[in-house]
Design an enzyme around this catalytic site. Structure first.
Site, PDB file in Angstrom:
ATOM      1  N   GLU A 127     -12.115   6.241   4.319  1.00 17.95           N
ATOM      2  CA  GLU A 127     -11.524   7.080   5.374  1.00 17.95           C
ATOM      3  C   GLU A 127     -12.546   7.319   6.488  1.00 17.95           C
ATOM      4  OE1 GLU A 127      -8.462   7.690   5.743  1.00 17.95           O
ATOM      5  OE2 GLU A 127      -7.609   7.450   3.748  1.00 17.95           O
ATOM      6  N   TRP A 145      -5.907   2.069  10.107  1.00 20.90           N
ATOM      7  CA  TRP A 145      -6.109   1.951   8.660  1.00 20.90           C
ATOM      8  C   TRP A 145      -5.953   0.502   8.197  1.00 20.90           C
ATOM      9  CZ3 TRP A 145      -8.603   3.677   4.821  1.00 20.90           C
ATOM     10  CH2 TRP A 145      -8.244   3.341   3.515  1.00 20.90           C
ATOM     11  N   TYR A 168       0.841  -1.204   0.000  1.00 27.38           N
ATOM     12  CA  TYR A 168       0.000   0.000   0.000  1.00 27.38           C
ATOM     13  C   TYR A 168       0.876   1.253   0.000  1.00 27.38           C
ATOM     14  CZ  TYR A 168      -3.401   3.457   1.571  1.00 27.38           C
ATOM     15  OH  TYR A 168      -4.180   4.585   1.681  1.00 27.38           O
TER      16      TYR A 168
END
Length: 196
Positions: free
Chosen positions: A49, A57, A27
């Protein structure tokens, strides 16, 4: 730990968070900080988000395919048509974060965005990208803000237009992830490679 860039498996220096799990390496190297355009793509990022709010995350990243399946690939037009049965389906889906307020906000946001012109979300979000020349490259994680004047202004603009779960911190995370800002550390190989 200084919070500065650290060597990865290939010896190249990277942002420390980008080496904390295997999922993060890909990522960090291939996605985070690279420009994202397109209303549906940005709707996905806004939604993810929002789901990340209050969580790590990595929790969202590992469920991203589940989110995409559950939310019709984050196609605004499709999610805007979700009804009560879809809502109940989502709240029972173990492949996503089953938070009622966040599920409702995602559906509500899609309904708002479905009335916007093509490209309007993209144009609005990118209008808040700061001048990169005015931002020195962060040397350590301590140099990376959680909120900026631009993210606060973006949050206000999105809220004014009817979007939910788009506070200033969430807006800044969006700006980082979608390449509006380059918060790869100064010594990070991804920053040096012009990835953001």
């Amino acid at each position: 730990m200084s919070g500065g860039a650290i060597p990865g498996p290939d010896g190249g220096l990277r942002c420390p968070w980008g080496l904390s799990t295997e999922d993060y390496v890909a990522y960090h190297d291939e996605e985070w900080g690279r420009p994202v355009h397109g209303d549906d793509a940005l709707f996905e990022r806004v939604s993810l988000e929002a789901f990340q709010s209050g969580l790590s995350w990595i929790t969202i990243l590992r469920r991203r395919e589940g989110f995409r399946a559950a939310f019709s690939g984050f196609k605004i037009a499709a999610v805007a048509e979700f009804g009560d049965a879809d809502r109940e389906r989502l709240l029972a889906d173990a492949g996503i974060i089953r938070n009622r307020a966040k599920v409702d906000a995602t559906i509500s946001n899609a309904r708002v965005l479905a009335d916007w012109s093509a490209g309007e979300l993209d144009e609005l979000i990118w209008s808040f990208a700061p001048d990169p020349a005015g931002r020195p490259a962060p040397r350590t994680l301590a140099d990376v803000p959680a909120v900026t004047d631009e993210s606060t202004a973006l949050s206000k603009a999105l809220k004014k237009r009817g979007l939910r779960f788009v506070g200033p911190t969430t807006a800044y995370a969006l700006m980082q992830a979608c390449g509006l800002v380059n918060d790869h550390l100064a010594d990070c190989v991804v920053r040096e490679a012009g990835g953001a």
